[in-house]
Design an enzyme around this catalytic site. Structure first.
Site, PDB file in Angstrom:
ATOM      1  N   ARG A  27       0.857  -1.186   0.000  1.00  0.00           N
ATOM      2  CA  ARG A  27       0.000   0.000   0.000  1.00  0.00           C
ATOM      3  C   ARG A  27       0.892   1.234   0.000  1.00  0.00           C
ATOM      4  O   ARG A  27       1.890   1.305   0.717  1.00  0.00           O
ATOM      5  CB  ARG A  27      -0.927   0.016   1.222  1.00  0.00           C
ATOM      6  CG  ARG A  27      -2.065  -0.994   1.165  1.00  0.00           C
ATOM      7  CD  ARG A  27      -3.079  -0.624   0.090  1.00  0.00           C
ATOM      8  NE  ARG A  27      -4.247  -1.511   0.062  1.00  0.00           N
ATOM      9  CZ  ARG A  27      -4.377  -2.559  -0.737  1.00  0.00           C
ATOM     10  NH1 ARG A  27      -3.389  -2.876  -1.564  1.00  0.00           N
ATOM     11  NH2 ARG A  27      -5.474  -3.300  -0.721  1.00  0.00           N
ATOM     12  N   GLU A  48      -3.633   7.394  -4.240  1.00  0.00           N
ATOM     13  CA  GLU A  48      -4.123   6.873  -5.526  1.00  0.00           C
ATOM     14  C   GLU A  48      -5.590   7.243  -5.752  1.00  0.00           C
ATOM     15  O   GLU A  48      -6.369   7.263  -4.799  1.00  0.00           O
ATOM     16  CB  GLU A  48      -4.011   5.341  -5.553  1.00  0.00           C
ATOM     17  CG  GLU A  48      -2.613   4.801  -5.664  1.00  0.00           C
ATOM     18  CD  GLU A  48      -2.603   3.266  -5.717  1.00  0.00           C
ATOM     19  OE1 GLU A  48      -3.650   2.662  -6.051  1.00  0.00           O
ATOM     20  OE2 GLU A  48      -1.569   2.675  -5.396  1.00  0.00           O
ATOM     21  N   HIS A  74      -0.245   0.211  -9.848  1.00  0.00           N
ATOM     22  CA  HIS A  74      -0.923  -0.717  -8.939  1.00  0.00           C
ATOM     23  C   HIS A  74      -1.439  -1.938  -9.688  1.00  0.00           C
ATOM     24  O   HIS A  74      -2.616  -2.301  -9.608  1.00  0.00           O
ATOM     25  CB  HIS A  74      -2.071  -0.012  -8.212  1.00  0.00           C
ATOM     26  CG  HIS A  74      -2.489  -0.707  -6.944  1.00  0.00           C
ATOM     27  ND1 HIS A  74      -3.094  -0.042  -5.910  1.00  0.00           N
ATOM     28  CD2 HIS A  74      -2.395  -1.997  -6.535  1.00  0.00           C
ATOM     29  CE1 HIS A  74      -3.354  -0.892  -4.934  1.00  0.00           C
ATOM     30  NE2 HIS A  74      -2.932  -2.091  -5.297  1.00  0.00           N
TER      31      HIS A  74
END
Length: 369
Positions: free
Chosen positions: A203, A232, A249
């Site tokens: 993360r 994000e 990602h």
């Protein structure tokens, strides 16, 4: 209601009722008034503001993490929920191996006595450790939530950070005795050895972005391979430009991982509804398993041929770098994920060699599959 970016989901969940699809970031409370079942990915924040007043009784996330789910609220409302832990773990391990093969000199340094430090010893961390051991790369792990007596590989964060490659695979937590939010701050990051590599496929918020950027001014030798970003989809273009590898990602975005996550949630939903599950998803034969012929005679060459022949992270990096200065980079970030090309895992690929001494190495890099 199903996130439209989950491949095969409409067909898979159609056995349970009428399926409506929508962009995960755009799912709002007004969309859920007539919805009983909600199937999401990590981009949808499932909480009181989304579900209050709805009749949703089951929430499934086809991803491994749960920080996007307000689990306390879901329990308080007696809403059943599930995630798909471990479903894309092998895909993330493939990503780490691809980065290792792509960054100049990293694979050779690790095979020559270097070390990988794994932060977060869950499904991904364990599988990464197993595959590294199988191909002869030393590693240590940090996970304060586990007992070192049960896992002798565990060490302090300071010792694990002192590695040639620091690979981050921790979930995002903001409470408890060991919150992971901004766990990697300037003080910790400063201890990374000369020319060390920091890889984050967990993360983005685990790393303190502003502190990392400031540190890079005095430590330009630190190399970054980042797949996840603080804030994000609105990532820092300054940080992206400082990376050797930067991706949107997608570390866990193999079609095999997506299929596994879909099946796990479908199984949980079938159990919840008391129905027999028939797994239907249009993800089985989308793309034949890659076949790679490895002709090298040394370990590093064969590993590179095998890993990059199946999945080359440089292609994802090139696509991502093309958007980082775009004024609409947040929207472009999501589009790269939505239109991600078909990618298979090493474990489902055919790796061939005429060198019998390398056959066991190829099985090892595939995770023994």
């Amino acid at each position: 209601m199903v996130d439209e970016n989950i491949p095969g989901a409409a067909k898979c969940f159609g056995q349970f009722g009428e399926v409506v699809t929508r962009s995960g970031r755009q799912i709002g409370a007004a969309d859920l008034q007539d919805v009983d079942i909600l199937i999401v990915r990590s981009v949808t924040k499932v909480n009181k503001s989304l579900l209050a007043g709805s009749r949703v009784k089951f929430v499934g996330s086809t991803t491994i993490g749960s920080d996007h789910l307000d689990t306390e609220y879901l329990r308080s409302q007696n809403i059943q929920f599930c995630t798909a832990p471990g479903s894309n773990a092998d895909s993330v391990v493939d990503y780490v191996l691809s980065v290792t093969c792509r960054i100049d000199g990293l694979l050779e340094s690790l095979l020559g006595g270097g070390r990988v430090g794994i932060v977060g010893y869950g499904n991904v961390g364990k599988r990464l450790g197993q595959r590294l051991s199988a191909i002869g790369i030393p590693w240590l792990a940090y996970d304060p939530l586990l007992d070192p007596k049960q896992y002798p590989c565990l060490r302090s964060l300071e010792e694990v950070v002192d590695s040639n490659l620091l690979s981050l695979h921790t979930p995002l937590t903001t409470s408890g005795p060991f919150p992971s939010f901004h766990m990697l701050d300037a003080k910790i990051l400063r201890a990374i050895p000369q020319n060390g590599v920091v890889l984050n496929a967990g993360r983005g918020e685990v790393v303190a972005t502003a502190e990392l950027l400031a540190l890079l001014d005095s430590r330009p030798d630190i190399r970054l391979a980042l797949d996840v970003w603080e804030g994000e989809p609105n990532f820092s273009p300054d940080l992206a430009e400082r990376c050797v590898i930067a991706t949107p990602h997608i570390a866990g975005y193999s079609v095999d991982g997506k299929k596994a996550g879909l099946r796990m949630v479908a199984t949980e939903l079938a159990c919840f509804l008391g129905e027999a599950e028939q797994f239907n998803a249009d993800v089985d034969d989308i793309n034949a398993a890659p076949q790679v012929l490895c002709t090298g005679s040394d370990v590093a060459t064969v590993l590179r041929e095998a890993v990059l022949g199946v999945y080359d992270v440089a292609e994802d990096c090139q696509r991502f770098l093309s958007i980082i200065q775009d004024s609409e980079r947040g929207a472009r970030f999501d589009l790269l994920r939505k239109h991600y090309p078909i990618r298979r895992e090493l474990g489902y690929s055919k790796l061939l060699t005429s060198n019998l001494d390398m056959a066991s190495l190829l099985r090892a890099v595939q995770g023994g599959k």
